[in-house]
Design a protein around this motif. Structure first.
Motif, PDB file in Angstrom:
ATOM      1  N   CYS A 158     -56.368  62.711  89.512  1.00 35.25           N
ATOM      2  CA  CYS A 158     -55.950  64.009  90.040  1.00 35.25           C
ATOM      3  C   CYS A 158     -55.821  65.053  88.930  1.00 35.25           C
ATOM      4  CB  CYS A 158     -54.603  63.881  90.754  1.00 35.25           C
ATOM      5  SG  CYS A 158     -54.711  63.108  92.367  1.00 35.25           S
ATOM      6  N   THR A 159     -56.350  66.237  89.209  1.00 41.11           N
ATOM      7  CA  THR A 159     -56.203  67.359  88.271  1.00 41.11           C
ATOM      8  C   THR A 159     -55.303  68.450  88.851  1.00 41.11           C
ATOM      9  OG1 THR A 159     -58.231  68.359  89.169  1.00 41.11           O
ATOM     10  CG2 THR A 159     -58.450  66.933  87.222  1.00 41.11           C
ATOM     11  N   ARG A 160     -55.101  68.427  90.156  1.00 48.40           N
ATOM     12  CA  ARG A 160     -54.231  69.417  90.809  1.00 48.40           C
ATOM     13  C   ARG A 160     -52.888  68.786  91.132  1.00 48.40           C
ATOM     14  NH1 ARG A 160     -57.462  71.334  95.858  1.00 48.40           N
ATOM     15  NH2 ARG A 160     -55.486  72.450  96.204  1.00 48.40           N
ATOM     16  N   SER A 168     -50.751  69.290  93.483  1.00 51.65           N
ATOM     17  CA  SER A 168     -50.538  68.977  94.893  1.00 51.65           C
ATOM     18  C   SER A 168     -51.206  67.661  95.270  1.00 51.65           C
ATOM     19  CB  SER A 168     -51.067  70.102  95.775  1.00 51.65           C
ATOM     20  OG  SER A 168     -52.450  70.318  95.554  1.00 51.65           O
ATOM     21  N   GLU A 169     -52.399  67.412  94.742  1.00 53.32           N
ATOM     22  CA  GLU A 169     -53.095  66.162  95.038  1.00 53.32           C
ATOM     23  C   GLU A 169     -52.351  64.973  94.425  1.00 53.32           C
ATOM     24  OE1 GLU A 169     -56.989  66.712  93.492  1.00 53.32           O
ATOM     25  OE2 GLU A 169     -57.643  68.022  95.116  1.00 53.32           O
TER      26      GLU A 169
END
Length: 352
Positions: free
Chosen positions: A225-227, A229-230
């Motif tokens: 994950c880079t975000r 929220s994810e």
């Protein structure tokens, strides 16, 4: 149950007068609750078809009675009729899509699956419902959020009570895994939360390599994950699993804690709340791998308790201390200011 009375009430369900239809449905519901004699195949097919048709009624009261009748009739009909009825409801939901009629159909589906899970011991029957239920989620585009939540509830009942039976059908298991992973990032919060819970139930209750693969996929997606929220979504799935089967995630705990202790210093509110939820769950349910990090977690929680979401830490020097400081601010600070479910600004302190 008198055959003549039963026949008369079934016929009355088709009456143009909505009051008569409602009376007939109510009387049938009472008869179903009192009856212990199984229906013949013919009677079972006729009454379930009639009850499904009530879900299309223009009157919501009649629809509700139809849902209750479907729940009660489950214990009086054979497995084949139950399976055919569930499949029929699922097909109707797919065909009607965004139609308002889908809502009543999805509630009927939820009621039936719940009653099969709670009122019968036929786990083979319950497990066999998974294919039709997951097809609604997989093959219906733009499914209304309330309908999706109902369908997820039905699928949860199946996975929780008949996970071993579902595991015997590899194709269905693969469809469930693929579908759930596609829904956990849904834009609607209610759908997203339900998908996360059901994915957790899938990993917990479906034995074999498929659920192990699902857990591995969840962790890989978390690591990639880079975000923020994810990442929070993936961590909440792992929390759901840890609360029910901590041994399944114990080996992942040290890696997650190493990665996330520093996240408490981030400005992103959702990240801070999720991290505290993760730490709380791991401390309670994964005690052994958490033992070496307990002091660090404790200090993190203490810092969270100091956080006031409604205090502007950067504006102390700009505060107006003039003659208006003693004004009554009145409605700005009413007691219900924190009752909005979208306002989770106090979660950091509460989690701490």
């Amino acid at each position: 149950m008198s055959a003549n009375v039963f026949e008369a009430l079934l016929n009355q369900l088709r009456d143009p007068d909505q009051d008569l239809r409602a009376m007939a449905a109510s009387d049938l519901l009472d008869l179903l609750k009192k009856s212990s004699s199984p229906f013949s195949r013919d009677d079972g097919e006729r009454c379930t078809a009639a009850f499904v048709k009530l879900l299309y009624d223009a009157q919501s009261h009649v629809q509700n009675l139809g849902m209750e009748c479907l729940g009660q009739v489950v214990r009086l009909i054979d497995a084949e009729i139950t399976r055919a009825t569930v499949s029929s409801i699922c097909s109707e939901i797919q065909q009607r899509g965004k139609s308002s009629e889908s809502t009543a159909l999805s509630v009927g589906l939820r009621v039936m699956s719940n009653r099969v899970a709670e009122d019968t011991e036929d786990r083979v029957l319950l497990g066999s419902l998974a294919t039709a239920i997951v097809s609604v989620l997989k093959d219906t585009s733009d499914l209304p959020s309330d309908v999706a939540v109902d369908v997820f509830s039905a699928l949860s009942d199946v996975l929780t009570h008949a996970g071993a039976q579902v595991a015997m059908d590899t194709d269905t298991v693969n469809q469930i895994q693929e579908t759930l992973l596609s829904y956990i990032g849904h834009s609607n919060m209610g759908v997203r939360r339900r998908a996360i819970a059901v994915l957790g139930a899938f990993v917990v209750h479906v034995p074999g390599k498929q659920s192990e693969q699902a857990l591995g996929t969840i962790f890989q997606r978390y690591e990639a994950c880079t975000r923020p929220s994810e990442k929070c979504i993936m961590l909440r799935v792992l929390v759901t699993i840890a609360r029910q089967r901590p041994e399944r995630v114990a080996k992942l705990v040290p890696s997650i804690v190493d990665r996330e202790l520093g996240s408490m210093n981030e400005d992103e509110h959702e990240v801070r709340v999720t991290m505290l939820l993760v730490f709380e769950t791991f401390v309670r349910h994964c005690t052994e791998p958490m033992a070496p990090r307990r002091d660090e977690i404790y200090n993190t929680a203490v810092e969270a308790l100091k956080y006031d979401p409604n205090y502007n830490y950067d504006a102390e020097d700009d505060m107006d201390t003039g003659s208006e400081a003693g004004e009554d601010f009145g409605d700005e600070y009413e007691d219900d200011i924190y009752e909005d479910e979208e306002d989770d600004s106090w979660d950091v302190r509460l989690s701490g």
